[in-house]
Design an enzyme around this catalytic site. Structure first.
Site, PDB file in Angstrom:
ATOM      1  N   ASN A   9       0.930  -1.146  -0.266  1.00  8.55           N
ATOM      2  CA  ASN A   9       0.082   0.341  -0.321  1.00  8.55           C
ATOM      3  C   ASN A   9       1.055   1.291   0.097  1.00  8.55           C
ATOM      4  O   ASN A   9       1.483   1.892   1.365  1.00  8.55           O
ATOM      5  CB  ASN A   9      -1.328  -0.157   1.437  1.00  8.55           C
ATOM      6  CG  ASN A   9      -1.578   1.127   1.570  1.00  8.55           C
ATOM      7  OD1 ASN A   9      -2.008   2.144   0.487  1.00  8.55           O
ATOM      8  ND2 ASN A   9      -2.148   0.935   2.540  1.00  8.55           N
ATOM      9  N   LYS A  11       0.146   4.062  -0.539  1.00  8.30           N
ATOM     10  CA  LYS A  11      -0.927   5.219   0.190  1.00  8.30           C
ATOM     11  C   LYS A  11      -0.052   6.983  -0.469  1.00  8.30           C
ATOM     12  O   LYS A  11       0.076   6.261  -1.654  1.00  8.30           O
ATOM     13  CB  LYS A  11      -0.362   5.683   1.321  1.00  8.30           C
ATOM     14  CG  LYS A  11      -0.334   4.180   2.648  1.00  8.30           C
ATOM     15  CD  LYS A  11      -0.361   3.985   3.940  1.00  8.30           C
ATOM     16  CE  LYS A  11       0.291   3.402   4.824  1.00  8.30           C
ATOM     17  NZ  LYS A  11       0.147   3.533   5.639  1.00  8.30           N
ATOM     18  N   GLU A  96      -6.671   4.245   8.249  1.00  7.57           N
ATOM     19  CA  GLU A  96      -6.761   6.499   7.625  1.00  7.57           C
ATOM     20  C   GLU A  96      -7.561   6.524   7.028  1.00  7.57           C
ATOM     21  O   GLU A  96      -8.417   7.903   7.215  1.00  7.57           O
ATOM     22  CB  GLU A  96      -5.180   5.984   6.860  1.00  7.57           C
ATOM     23  CG  GLU A  96      -3.867   5.993   7.440  1.00  7.57           C
ATOM     24  CD  GLU A  96      -2.915   5.117   6.840  1.00  7.57           C
ATOM     25  OE1 GLU A  96      -2.843   5.553   5.786  1.00  7.57           O
ATOM     26  OE2 GLU A  96      -2.057   5.385   7.118  1.00  7.57           O
ATOM     27  N   GLU A 164      -4.959  -4.604  10.689  1.00 10.30           N
ATOM     28  CA  GLU A 164      -4.179  -4.140  10.654  1.00 10.30           C
ATOM     29  C   GLU A 164      -4.934  -3.701  12.333  1.00 10.30           C
ATOM     30  O   GLU A 164      -5.925  -2.491  12.254  1.00 10.30           O
ATOM     31  CB  GLU A 164      -4.599  -3.359   9.923  1.00 10.30           C
ATOM     32  CG  GLU A 164      -4.243  -3.637   8.416  1.00 10.30           C
ATOM     33  CD  GLU A 164      -3.682  -3.301   7.511  1.00 10.30           C
ATOM     34  OE1 GLU A 164      -2.070  -2.713   6.735  1.00 10.30           O
ATOM     35  OE2 GLU A 164      -4.459  -1.753   7.628  1.00 10.30           O
ATOM     36  N   SER A 210       3.579  -1.874  10.498  1.00 12.88           N
ATOM     37  CA  SER A 210       4.722  -1.959  10.894  1.00 12.88           C
ATOM     38  C   SER A 210       5.647  -3.249  10.213  1.00 12.88           C
ATOM     39  O   SER A 210       6.013  -3.713  10.537  1.00 12.88           O
ATOM     40  CB  SER A 210       5.489  -1.410  11.816  1.00 12.88           C
ATOM     41  OG  SER A 210       4.874  -0.134  12.157  1.00 12.88           O
ATOM     42  N   GLY A 231       2.898  -1.003   4.159  1.00 12.65           N
ATOM     43  CA  GLY A 231       3.706   0.491   3.483  1.00 12.65           C
ATOM     44  C   GLY A 231       3.904   1.067   3.254  1.00 12.65           C
ATOM     45  O   GLY A 231       4.866   0.343   2.194  1.00 12.65           O
ATOM     46  N   GLY A 232       4.713   1.394   4.427  1.00  9.66           N
ATOM     47  CA  GLY A 232       5.972   2.063   4.602  1.00  9.66           C
ATOM     48  C   GLY A 232       6.980   1.282   3.789  1.00  9.66           C
ATOM     49  O   GLY A 232       7.858   1.328   2.735  1.00  9.66           O
TER      50      GLY A 232
HETATM   51  P1  PGA Z   1       3.221   0.293   7.551  1.00  9.53           P
HETATM   52  O1  PGA Z   1       1.205   0.447   7.146  1.00  9.53           O
HETATM   53  O2  PGA Z   1       3.004  -0.794   6.852  1.00  9.53           O
HETATM   54  O3  PGA Z   1       3.413   1.956   7.191  1.00  9.53           O
HETATM   55  O4  PGA Z   1       2.365   0.438   9.029  1.00  9.53           O
HETATM   56  C1  PGA Z   1       0.579  -0.447   6.726  1.00  9.53           C
HETATM   57  C2  PGA Z   1      -0.896  -0.096   5.864  1.00  9.53           C
HETATM   58  O5  PGA Z   1      -1.509   0.963   6.511  1.00  9.53           O
HETATM   59  O6  PGA Z   1      -1.494  -0.824   4.962  1.00  9.53           O
END
Ligand code: PGA
Length: 254
Positions: A9, A11, A96, A164, A210, A231-232
């Site tokens: 993702n 984002k 989010e 999540e 994370s 995500g990141g």
């Molecule tokens: P993150 O985000 O891996 O940066 O914690 C996960 C997500 O929001 O799907």
């Protein structure tokens, strides 16, 4: 056997140039790992150019959101038909969106219905906040979110759930593998109650929050966890590739 799935993702990150650059940096290596379904979810504006780059690739494309109406006077929104033209997957109900854009259970439900109607595979996100977790309300929150998101839906064709916990998203504080496994087992049990045991056993449930190359193994070795929503770490080609590679290794051992 549930085929593991790793979805990135991105984002609200990457311009079109950056997105196509990132795809070029990881496409060929990711293409070699065929026992894991690999999905990338760039921003809307990059979906078409990225799709072009994935013409001869087994990597799949997902959107990060959609609107539930098929067309009309909804300035700025993107319809299920537009997404289905480009993508196989769509993330729905990300925390989010629930928190910054006030998406209620009812809206999430409409989006899931709209996605399934046009043949998209929703990646439905659910998860509890820190205060809910600390108050011991995780299971109540998850059953509430599942019940409202799936209201009136008989056929879950292709739907994937991503557990999540909100406190783990973007914080660097991932859940433990043991917690995620236990919670996902609970989610599967609730799906069996809402549908039946077969639907629950076939349903892929991912962990998200994370996930990095450093902790991926902790999650992927768990029997209930079928992959991750990342995500990141999905914005770095080597990190994402490492997560997919580790998932492939553990999938053969489960
Ligand atoms: P993150 O985000 O891996 O940066 O914690 C996960 C997500 O929001 O799907």
């Amino acid at each position: 056997m549930r085929v593991p799935l790793i979805a990135g993702n991105w984002k609200m990150n990457t311009t079109v140039n950056e997105a196509t650059g990132l795809v070029r940096a990881m496409r060929d290596e990711l293409d070699k790992i065929t026992d894991v379904e690999r999905v990338i979810c760039p921003p809307f504006v990059s979906l078409a150019p990225v799709k072009e780059l994935l013409k001869d690739s087994t990597l799949k494309l997902g959107a990060q959101n959609l609107y539930f109406a098929e067309k009309g006077a909804y300035t700025g929104e993107i319809s299920p038909l537009m997404v289905a033209d480009l993508c196989e997957f769509v993330i729905i109900g990300h925390s989010e969106r629930r928190h910054y854009f006030n998406e209620t259970g009812e809206i999430v439900n409409k989006k899931v219905i709209a996605a399934l109607k046009v043949g998209l595979k929703p990646i439905l996100c659910i998860g509890e906040r820190l205060d809910e977790n600390e108050a011991g309300k995780t299971e109540d929150v998850l059953t509430g979110q599942l019940t409202s998101s799936l209201n009136g839906i008989d056929n879950l064709d292709g739907l994937v759930i991503a557990y999540e916990p909100v406190w783990a998203i973007g914080t660097g504080k991932a859940a433990t593998g043991e917690w995620a496994n236990k919670t996902i087992a609970f989610i599967r049990q609730h799906i069996a109650q809402l549908y039946d045991e077969k639907v629950a056993q076939e349903m892929r449930v991912l962990y998200g929050g994370s996930v990095t190359a450093a902790n991926a193994a902790e999650f992927m070795q768990q029997p209930e966890i079928d992959g991750a929503l990342v995500g990141g770490a999905s914005l770095k080609a080597t990190e994402f590739l490492s997560i997919v590679t580790q998932t492939s290794v553990f999938s053969t051992r489960k």
